[in-house]
Design an enzyme around this catalytic site. Structure first.
Site, PDB file in Angstrom:
ATOM      1  N   ASP A  13       5.829 -12.087   3.118  1.00 10.94           N
ATOM      2  CA  ASP A  13       6.437 -12.486   4.391  1.00 10.94           C
ATOM      3  C   ASP A  13       6.583 -13.992   4.558  1.00 10.94           C
ATOM      4  O   ASP A  13       6.409 -14.541   5.642  1.00 10.94           O
ATOM      5  CB  ASP A  13       5.633 -11.907   5.581  1.00 10.94           C
ATOM      6  CG  ASP A  13       5.425 -10.417   5.426  1.00 10.94           C
ATOM      7  OD1 ASP A  13       6.405  -9.741   5.072  1.00 10.94           O
ATOM      8  OD2 ASP A  13       4.298  -9.960   5.620  1.00 10.94           O
ATOM      9  N   HIS A  43      12.269  -7.421   3.007  1.00 11.06           N
ATOM     10  CA  HIS A  43      12.866  -8.753   2.882  1.00 11.06           C
ATOM     11  C   HIS A  43      13.937  -8.915   3.951  1.00 11.06           C
ATOM     12  O   HIS A  43      14.910  -8.181   3.979  1.00 11.06           O
ATOM     13  CB  HIS A  43      13.451  -8.942   1.470  1.00 11.06           C
ATOM     14  CG  HIS A  43      12.385  -9.062   0.423  1.00 11.06           C
ATOM     15  ND1 HIS A  43      12.648  -9.316  -0.900  1.00 11.06           N
ATOM     16  CD2 HIS A  43      11.033  -8.987   0.530  1.00 11.06           C
ATOM     17  CE1 HIS A  43      11.498  -9.376  -1.562  1.00 11.06           C
ATOM     18  NE2 HIS A  43      10.522  -9.173  -0.723  1.00 11.06           N
TER      19      HIS A  43
HETATM   20  P1  IMP Z   1       0.473  -1.367   0.056  1.00 10.77           P
HETATM   21  O1  IMP Z   1       1.235  -2.311  -0.791  1.00 10.77           O
HETATM   22  O2  IMP Z   1       1.356  -0.584   1.004  1.00 10.77           O
HETATM   23  O3  IMP Z   1      -0.442  -0.485  -0.750  1.00 10.77           O
HETATM   24  O4  IMP Z   1      -0.491  -2.210   1.017  1.00 10.77           O
HETATM   25  C1  IMP Z   1      -1.589  -2.984   0.519  1.00 10.77           C
HETATM   26  C2  IMP Z   1      -1.721  -4.289   1.308  1.00 10.77           C
HETATM   27  O5  IMP Z   1      -0.603  -5.128   1.009  1.00 10.77           O
HETATM   28  C3  IMP Z   1      -1.721  -4.111   2.823  1.00 10.77           C
HETATM   29  O6  IMP Z   1      -2.544  -5.122   3.381  1.00 10.77           O
HETATM   30  C4  IMP Z   1      -0.272  -4.386   3.207  1.00 10.77           C
HETATM   31  O7  IMP Z   1      -0.163  -4.835   4.541  1.00 10.77           O
HETATM   32  C5  IMP Z   1       0.097  -5.479   2.207  1.00 10.77           C
HETATM   33  N1  IMP Z   1       1.534  -5.524   1.879  1.00 10.77           N
HETATM   34  C6  IMP Z   1       2.202  -4.717   1.019  1.00 10.77           C
HETATM   35  N2  IMP Z   1       3.496  -5.086   0.935  1.00 10.77           N
HETATM   36  C7  IMP Z   1       3.646  -6.155   1.721  1.00 10.77           C
HETATM   37  C8  IMP Z   1       4.759  -7.003   2.021  1.00 10.77           C
HETATM   38  O8  IMP Z   1       5.877  -6.842   1.530  1.00 10.77           O
HETATM   39  N3  IMP Z   1       4.517  -8.026   2.897  1.00 10.77           N
HETATM   40  C9  IMP Z   1       3.291  -8.248   3.419  1.00 10.77           C
HETATM   41  N4  IMP Z   1       2.230  -7.481   3.179  1.00 10.77           N
HETATM   42  C10 IMP Z   1       2.396  -6.440   2.332  1.00 10.77           C
HETATM   43 MG    MG Z   2       8.201  -9.017   4.273  1.00 12.11          MG
END
Ligand code: IMP
Ligand code: MG
Length: 334
Positions: A13, A43
């Site tokens: 982000d 994105h």
């Molecule tokens: P997962 O990738 O859904 O398994 O989530 C694992 C951790 O990564 C969590 O804390 C999510 O909030 C974070 N996370 C996964 N993808 C993103 C992203 O694109 N932006 C920000 N945080 C992410």
């Molecule tokens: Mg994002």
């Protein structure tokens, strides 16, 4: 820059979507290949006054000549991908590698309960359970599903051919360095490595083929979900400073802290970054909103950027001054 990689140096982000959409237009990209985990990414791209939250497609769709590819390392949710193709009117330019794995309903269900939902606070998009099944060699691949058969292409071959013929190629990383399964704040991380080397591997490009690694930071640091965030401020304080943001995929409020120089330095090392982008400078220095040249930035904003450069020891070549793709200061040598 025939081949560059864009990654995030914090927790995701930081504005990769904005940086990539700017480069798509300015560098007239020929190919963008999406790397990273899968539809857990969001994105955000704002062009021509319209906002897109992309989870599967590369962020370069507004460059009409650009091929939009998804590398074999990426997990695909066919429904989300087909919707985004329609939304961006890019169907004829999309290519998906037959070796991408498919996210199925059972992965999403497993991601919404127990340890993953309660302790890690994942995005609930099924990516962790799908990657686990992939490691067990039981997952379904794109080549086995009918609905994507019109879009199949050998992504590593297409990308390498383009690089070898001097075309403008960009590899789009997702998430952020400190969400990496290997280099992040384990166990509060995503389900694979997401640094620049992994992004290259996701699309089948070897390390000798890369010219530039652009690392994206935001003027303040945010994180969604569980896990450490040094110097975290309260949601009320973030609100007061105008730093409040909500997740593109989950809608959850993002936790915030001031720009973290120590994390930035290590991220530059882990990614072998050659240049940096710093987005949202206008949130810290509102007088810079919409500026497109460095000398239009205020003295304080320049001092902020120059201090970051001194610490991370690579140039800050791109500075975001607003949400639109074109609200950007570009200090790259052309
Ligand atoms: P997962 O990738 O859904 O398994 O989530 C694992 C951790 O990564 C969590 O804390 C999510 O909030 C974070 N996370 C996964 N993808 C993103 C992203 O694109 N932006 C920000 N945080 C992410
Ligand atoms: Mg994002």
């Amino acid at each position: 820059m025939p081949c560059s990689v864009v990654v995030c140096g914090f927790f995701g982000d930081t504005g990769k979507g904005k940086v990539i959409s700017y480069l798509a237009l300015k560098d007239k990209l020929d190919i963008t290949a999406r790397a990273g985990v899968g539809p857990n990414a969001g994105h955000t791209v704002i062009v021509g006054g319209r906002k897109y939250g992309l989870r599967m497609l590369p962020s370069a769709f507004m460059q009409k000549k650009c091929r939009l590819l998804i590398g074999p390392g990426v997990l695909v949710n066919p429904e989300i991908l087909l919707n985004e193709m329609k939304l961006t009117e890019s169907t004829s330019r999309v290519g998906v590698d037959p070796q991408c794995a498919i996210i199925e309903a059972r992965h999403i269900e497993a991601d919404k309960v127990g340890h993953l939902a309660k302790d890690i606070r994942t995005t609930g998009t099924g990516t962790g359970p799908c990657n686990a099944e992939r490691a067990l060699r039981k997952v379904t691949l794109v080549r086995e599903v009918k609905e994507l058969k019109d879009y199949l292409t050998d992504v590593p071959l297409e990308v390498n051919k383009a690089i070898d013929s001097g075309k403008q190629v960009l590899i789009e990383g997702t998430q952020g360095t400190y969400l990496s399964l290997f280099h992040g704040t384990y166990p509060y991380v995503t389900s694979k490595d997401v640094t620049a080397s992994a992004a290259c591997s996701d699309v089948g490009v070897g390390p000798t083929k890369v010219d530039d690694v652009i690392i994206v930071f935001k003027a303040f640091t945010t994180r969604v979900g569980a896990g450490p965030l040094p110097n975290e401020i309260s949601l009320a304080e973030a609100e007061k400073r105008g730093w409040t943001e909500y997740g593109t995929v989950t809608g959850r409020p993002r936790r915030a802290s001031p720009f973290n120089v120590e994390l930035a330095k290590r991220a530059v090392m882990l990614n072998g970054a050659t240049q940096a982008a710093v987005t949202k400078i206008d949130v810290l220095f509102p007088e810079c909103k919409g500026a497109t040249s460095y000398n239009k930035l205020s003295k304080d904003a320049k001092a902020f950027i120059e201090n970051i450069e001194k610490e991370i020891k690579i140039p800050v070549t791109l500075i975001g001054t607003g949400p639109d793709a074109l609200e950007m200061v570009n200090r790259r040598r052309s």
